[in-house]
Design a protein around this motif. Structure first.
Motif, mmCIF file in Angstrom:
data_model
loop_
_atom_site.group_PDB
_atom_site.id
_atom_site.type_symbol
_atom_site.label_atom_id
_atom_site.label_comp_id
_atom_site.label_asym_id
_atom_site.label_seq_id
_atom_site.Cartn_x
_atom_site.Cartn_y
_atom_site.Cartn_z
ATOM 1 N N MET A 48 52.075 -83.413 35.756
ATOM 2 C CA MET A 48 50.665 -84.267 36.013
ATOM 3 C C MET A 48 50.550 -84.372 37.185
ATOM 4 N N LEU A 73 49.424 -81.510 38.739
ATOM 5 C CA LEU A 73 47.759 -80.889 38.608
ATOM 6 C C LEU A 73 46.954 -81.775 39.174
ATOM 7 N N LEU A 74 47.229 -83.161 39.430
ATOM 8 C CA LEU A 74 46.079 -83.871 40.158
ATOM 9 C C LEU A 74 46.246 -83.590 41.683
ATOM 10 N N LEU A 120 44.114 -80.594 41.951
ATOM 11 C CA LEU A 120 42.751 -80.779 41.796
ATOM 12 C C LEU A 120 42.038 -81.285 43.140
ATOM 13 N N LEU A 143 41.709 -78.962 45.741
ATOM 14 C CA LEU A 143 40.654 -77.969 45.474
ATOM 15 C C LEU A 143 39.433 -78.603 46.288
ATOM 16 N N LEU A 144 39.230 -79.853 45.800
ATOM 17 C CA LEU A 144 38.034 -80.767 46.239
ATOM 18 C C LEU A 144 38.101 -80.501 47.700
ATOM 19 N N LEU A 176 36.856 -77.400 48.934
ATOM 20 C CA LEU A 176 35.288 -77.323 48.873
ATOM 21 C C LEU A 176 34.567 -77.894 49.942
ATOM 22 N N SER A 177 35.050 -79.089 50.374
ATOM 23 C CA SER A 177 34.057 -79.843 51.192
ATOM 24 C C SER A 177 34.487 -79.471 52.677
ATOM 25 N N SER A 218 32.393 -76.796 54.162
ATOM 26 C CA SER A 218 30.969 -77.153 54.823
ATOM 27 C C SER A 218 31.008 -77.791 56.252
ATOM 28 N N VAL A 219 31.382 -77.009 57.153
ATOM 29 C CA VAL A 219 31.594 -77.723 58.427
ATOM 30 C C VAL A 219 30.366 -77.622 59.213
ATOM 31 N N THR A 278 11.750 -84.785 46.521
ATOM 32 C CA THR A 278 13.105 -85.229 46.417
ATOM 33 C C THR A 278 13.644 -85.786 47.866
ATOM 34 N N ALA A 290 14.696 -89.500 49.235
ATOM 35 C CA ALA A 290 15.875 -89.724 49.439
ATOM 36 C C ALA A 290 15.803 -90.211 51.100
ATOM 37 N N THR A 331 15.184 -88.269 53.625
ATOM 38 C CA THR A 331 16.068 -87.425 54.431
ATOM 39 C C THR A 331 15.045 -86.382 54.802
ATOM 40 N N LEU A 333 20.260 -88.619 45.327
ATOM 41 C CA LEU A 333 20.588 -89.669 46.264
ATOM 42 C C LEU A 333 22.234 -89.825 46.257
ATOM 43 N N THR A 367 26.877 -78.334 51.155
ATOM 44 C CA THR A 367 28.329 -77.929 51.153
ATOM 45 C C THR A 367 28.190 -76.949 49.675
ATOM 46 N N THR A 369 51.498 -83.724 28.599
ATOM 47 C CA THR A 369 51.213 -82.635 29.329
ATOM 48 C C THR A 369 51.776 -81.279 29.059
#
Lengths: 499, 322, 305
Positions: free
Chosen positions: A1, A4-5, A8, A11-12, A15-16, A19-20, A74, A78, A80, C142, C152, C193
């Motif tokens: 478990m 897995l976390l 994850l 992965l996140l 992903l971020s 985006s530099v 939009t 927002a 922006t 937002l 991104t 699991t």
């Protein structure tokens, strides 16, 4: 478990990390949100030429025209905003009142000399968005074209008729174009008249022949300013259209065909007269879209139709185009850090001939070359003769296809002779109508619904087998009850007060 | 008798250790965490947006500064004759779509399941989902090519029938006739969506325990009876949940389709809430109105879902969503 | 023939069905054959139209074969380098997004399929509610902005990561598996699991394939997220690019000329057809691969032991 976390989470993070955002020193960056429908590459010749010539690091957010409104709404919500963007209507006024736009006035003298020079005295102040001396928005005046009613000369010759000058003659020609095989292919495959509910331009001159400015406000004799449906001659025109429909002269698919299909009927040689603006029929799409052989000069194929009204003796031209004072204006956000650069950019790109040529034709001597600059003749060079390559490199892209926002922009300077002349001639006989340059509350509230009722009425009254007058009365009642009366009252009031 | 249940029911074994179960359940709850975080952050956090429907919202001044209108927007909306017309059309069109469109994927799946050749089965399965990928604008383009009066295939066939047999069949454009438009709408909807709908049912059919079929065969059930007594009962939970979802979206009568296919001659039978709101919302950014209409649709959906779920529970306590 | 004999014959290996069944089966095969033609024709039409000569195709009618031949419209769509950027983004989005979505859905669906779990009804309700009510575009924008996701790649994936609809489909499938599977494994001391990954998920492949298909298609076709959450052309997705091509050809600014050949006819209808082909063909290539997972039915009993 846990594995897995953490997977994850990794992965996140990945992903971020993708985006530099790179911060740059040196030239100021101006973000410009622009609407347009061309497929352009991220970095291209024109963009780097603009950066080089202006010394500004221009970053374009290029949004397809169908989505521009959604995106900008939009961004406004927002808070922006990009540095430069276009905005219209009530939202523009709200933004101004909320203090979110830059007053350009203090900068114009120094950074926007061409902008100032291109406007007549007091013209800039007339824009709804500009208050008093302050300048919040600049409008695009390049789109002011009038519709012309074109007829094919070869078809007229074939059926042995002259260019029609009255409604009766118009009817005769339409009849002959339907039944006398004007294209000489021996088949019954032509129509006298193609009009489409989804292409309002196609109705304009027939309504004009009955004294009705189509699809806009009409001024009645008693001073009421209201829908064209209430024009006293509306039913007369409907009767004419009903005749065309029942005799098979009007293309029966008028209610379902799309705007493009109505154009295609013309290119395919299925119809011999068409209501259009000269840019479409005579310039950009000529000769590429025509399926049949066309002469080099559009003037050898087309003539303008001029119908004379029996009752008034006036020539029934297209609707007079008005620069919509509440329409899209380029504005600079208050959040823009370098408004002087933003103005310098706009001044160069849209108000100088070099800038206009750059965004419209591309980089000179790389992408195109002048043949006769006086008369607007040019050719594109090498691989840039290919439209796709030309646009990928940024040609045409940043100009919305017009090459500047001035009346005499790159696009106009490169018109062919027939397009130029028929514009001038039609403008001289344009049909005036009560243009209201402010945004009426009732229009904001009910405008589109009222327009839908007008279109529903037009389509149904042409085909109905019932009592035309009774059905007409029903549509009028619906129009009035769904906010029409309020709209009519506000429009009439405004007209009485201001004209 | 053929056994009509998917599985025999057994009581949970009594001897499992309490401590161990607690440990197990802790892990189960932990598994739920990422999903719950997702729904909370991405779905619930923005949900304050529904109050736009009760406020005089303006994108420039923002939500905090907007005046409360209470149910004013709803009242304004309900009073408009065009909205009432759209509401009625919405119900009629949705009802017809559920009536015809809901059973279709089930029937199709049962038929596909009967195909024995694997290659042929695969071929059919692939082809039936194809129409789903074609946008309504293009489907409309094709319908137009079939129905338009000058070059359309159908009018030309009818014309030659009339000429050859000396009969007089009315030649009309089915897309521009109030009387025929709904038929075109429903048929094209069935064609476009039925195949895609089979994906869920076929997956469920694949999951049925083969022993049940063997048992049924031993009981002497032929193919039709196996379908009736094994496949359908095992599909029941899937059918019920799909029905609940479908009923929940009853107020979505198919914006894309109607937006592409409607025209001024049929608008009186084709205008639905979404097309109406789109039309009046386009002019200015009328978010309050669009939100109010959306909320109205959601509330109706919620009521119907709770109703359907309740009925489903009465029929079969194991099924339903909650 | 009695049914017992019938079963016996089957048991001994021969596949024999009654006459009625054979006829019924043949009817089904023919019926589905006709249906598949009706389903396939429009797509065939799109393909044939897209490679036809633009001017010849304008007459309309049925397209069993291309009318004339021209790849000019394909050139219009494919010659621009930007399409490969957008293809790359969309493929990445589809692969990563779908994998993440299926994983999250499975993690959520499994506990909710266990009948004894306390509170599962409330949690189900909590999730289901999001299918009916949503905050709308602006609040969601937002949120994405406040999470720092604007411009991104994650913004293309996270906001739509789990669909309640797909999660429930999977959960329902898991509910239809015999509860004994989980129980006996638990008794044997397996952790949740382990049960999920070793027993439940392998048995759920048909449903996983189905929701992967749904996620994949919606990732591939999604449009609004890319439009709103990204500004950079380097993050442009295929659908955004294609939309631009589509609007371009139906505007007065249409790209009409090609190097060395100035009078090639382009109709916007044809460009629409090319766009469908370009965006659907990759899905059609992937679909039969996914279909592998719904081969013939599973014998649950075998796993139990």
């Amino acid at each position: 478990m846990k594995k897995l976390l953490s997977l994850l989470l990794a992965l996140l993070l990945c992903l971020s990390a993708m985006s530099v955002v790179s911060a740059e020193d040196g030239p100021h960056t101006i973000t410009f949100m622009l609407s347009g429908d061309n497929t352009v590459t991220d970095e291209n010749l024109v963009l780097s030429e603009i950066r080089q010539r202006t010394g500004i690091n221009l970053v374009v957010n290029y949004i397809s025209s169908g989505d521009y409104q959604t995106k900008i709404n939009t961004l406004i919500a927002a808070n922006t905003l990009p540095d430069i963007f276009s905005i219209s209507g009530q939202t523009a006024l709200d933004l101004r009142d909320a203090g979110k736009l830059t007053d350009m006035r203090p900068y114009l003298e120094e950074y926007g000399p061409h902008i100032l020079a291109s406007y007549e005295e007091g013209e800039l102040e007339e824009l709804l968005i500009n208050e008093g001396d302050a300048v919040y928005g600049l409008n695009d005046r390049s789109g002011l074209v009038i519709n012309t009613f074109l007829i094919r000369k070869d078809w007229l010759e074939k059926v042995g008729l002259d260019n029609p000058t009255s409604v009766d003659e118009l009817y005769e020609v339409m009849r002959a174009f339907t039944f006398d095989d004007p294209d000489g292919n021996g088949e019954d495959d032509t129509y006298g008249y193609v009009a489409a509910i989804k292409a309002p331009n196609t109705w304009e001159h027939v309504f004009s022949a009955f004294g009705i400015p189509f699809n806009v406000l009409n001024l009645l004799e008693d001073g009421t300013v209201t829908t064209y449906m209430k024009n006293p001659r509306y039913l007369e025109c409907i009767e004419f259209l009903r005749t065309l429909y029942s005799e098979g002269i009007l293309d029966p698919d008028f209610a379902t065909m799309t705007q493009m299909e109505s154009f295609e009927r013309f290119w395919n040689g299925k119809v011999g007269m068409f209501n259009w603006n000269s840019v479409g029929s005579m310039r950009n799409w000529y000769p590429g879209r025509y399926v049949f052989e066309v002469p080099e000069q559009p003037g050898d194929l087309f003539a303008r139709i001029e119908i004379v009204d029996d009752e008034t003796g006036e020539i029934c031209g297209g609707k007079k185009p008005y620069a919509d004072l509440s329409s899209y204006c380029a504005v600079i956000a208050k959040s823009c850090e370098h408004p002087e650069d933003a103005i310098r950019l706009l001044d160069y790109l849209y108000y100088t001939p070099e800038g206009g040529d750059l965004v419209f034709l591309g980089v000179e001597d790389v992408m195109y070359r002048w043949i006769d600059k006086e008369n607007g003749l040019y050719e594109r060079i090498g691989e840039y003769a290919d439209d796709v390559t030309h646009r990928a490199a940024g040609g045409y892209v940043y100009s919305a296809g017009r090459g500047g926002w001035t009346v005499d922009n790159s696009s106009v300077r490169t018109y062919n002779a027939f397009a130029r002349e028929s514009q001038q001639e039609e403008m001289a006989v344009a049909r005036d109508w009560p243009y209201i340059p402010v945004i009426l509350d009732a229009y904001t509230e009910y405008g589109t619904q009222l327009n839908a009722i007008e279109m529903e009425a037009l389509a149904n009254l042409i085909v109905t087998t019932g009592d035309v007058e009774a059905e007409y009365a029903e549509y009028i009642a619906r129009w009035e009850n769904e906010g029409g009366l309020q709209y009519e009252a506000e429009a009439t009031q405004w007209w009485a007060d201001n004209r | 008798m053929v056994n009509s249940g998917c599985r025999p029911k057994k009581r949970v074994s009594a001897w499992h250790s309490f401590v161990r179960s607690l440990h197990m359940d802790f892990l189960l709850y932990a598994l739920l965490i990422p999903g719950l975080i997702y729904f909370t952050v991405f779905k619930y956090a923005p949900m304050y947006g529904v109050i736009i429907g009760f406020k005089d919202y303006n994108i420039v001044s923002g939500l905090d500064n907007a005046n409360w209108l209470g149910f004013g927007i709803f009242r304004d909306l309900f009073q408009r004759a065009a909205f009432q017309r759209a509401f009625m059309n919405n119900i009629i069109i949705s009802f017809l779509k559920i009536l015809w469109g809901f059973p279709m994927p089930i029937i199709l799946s049962l038929l596909i399941n009967e195909v024995r050749s694997r290659a042929y089965k695969k071929y059919v399965q692939t082809t039936v989902i194809l129409p789903h990928f074609i946008s309504w604008f293009i489907i409309y383009g094709m319908l137009y090519a079939l129905c338009n009066l000058s070059t359309g295939a159908i009018p030309q066939v009818l014309k030659s029938i009339n000429e050859t047999f000396g009969v007089r069949i009315d030649i009309v454009n089915y897309l521009a006739q109030k009387e025929t438009f709904l038929n075109v709408l429903i048929i094209s909807y069935l064609w476009q969506s039925s195949g895609y709908g089979t994906i869920v049912y076929l997956a469920a059919i694949t999951g049925i325990d083969q022993q049940l079929y063997e048992a049924a065969m031993i009981d002497g059930a032929g193919k039709p009876r196996q379908m009736w007594h094994v496949t359908l009962p095992c599909l029941r939970p899937t059918i019920i949940i799909m029905l609940i979802f479908r009923v929940g979206s009853i107020m979505n009568a198919g914006f894309d389709q109607i937006f592409a296919m409607s025209n001024s001659l049929v608008i009186s039978v084709a205008d639905i809430i979404d097309t109406y709101v789109y039309r009046i919302g386009m002019e200015e950014a009328k978010f309050s109105l669009a939100t109010a209409a959306g909320l109205f649709k959601s509330v109706i959906g919620l009521v119907l879902v709770l109703g359907t779920n309740w009925i489903a529970k009465k029929v079969d306590p194991e099924s339903g969503i909650m | 023939m009695t049914t017992k004999e019938n079963v016996k014959r089957r048991g001994s290996g021969g596949i024999r069905r009654t006459r009625g069944e054979r006829i019924g089966n043949r009817i089904i095969v023919v019926l589905l054959g006709m249906l598949s033609i009706v389903m396939i024709y429009p797509f065939w039409h799109v393909l044939m139209y897209s490679i036809s000569d633009g001017a010849k195709a304008l007459g309309g009618g049925l397209f069993f074969w291309p009318k004339g031949f021209s790849l000019f419209s394909y050139g219009l769509v494919l010659r621009n380098a930007q399409i490969w950027v957008s293809y790359k983004n969309t493929i990445l989005k589809t692969l990563i997004g779908t994998a993440l979505s299926v994983l999250l859905s499975a993690l959520t669906a499994y506990p909710l399929s266990i009948r004894r779990l306390k509170g599962r009804r409330i949690i189900s309700m909590y999730i289901f509610f999001t299918m009916l009510f949503s905050g709308g575009t602006i609040p969601t924008y937002l949120l994405v902005k406040n999470l720092g996701l604007i411009d991104t790649f994650a913004a293309l994936i996270l906001p739509g990561a789990v669909s309640a609809y797909n999660m429930f489909i999977l959960r329902n499938y898991m509910l239809s598996l015999p509860p004994e599977l989980e129980e006996s494994a638990r008794i044997d001391g397996a952790r949740a699991t382990t049960i999920l990954f070793r027993i439940i998920l392998p048995l759920s492949t048909p449903s996983l394939a189905a929701i992967a298909m749904f996620y994949g298609v919606s990732n591939w076709n999604s449009y609004m997220d890319a439009l709103l959450y990204t500004n950079k052309l380097s993050l442009q997705t295929l659908q955004l690019y294609l939309r631009q091509v589509l609007l371009q050809t139906s505007s007065s600014n249409a790209a009409m000329t090609v190097a060395g050949k100035t009078e090639e006819y382009v109709s916007d209808t044809q460009v629409q057809m090319v766009i469908v082909a370009v965006s659907v063909i990759p899905i059609l290539i992937a679909y039969p691969w996914l279909q592998r997972f719904y081969t013939k039915g599973i014998t649950v009993g075998a796993v139990k032991g």
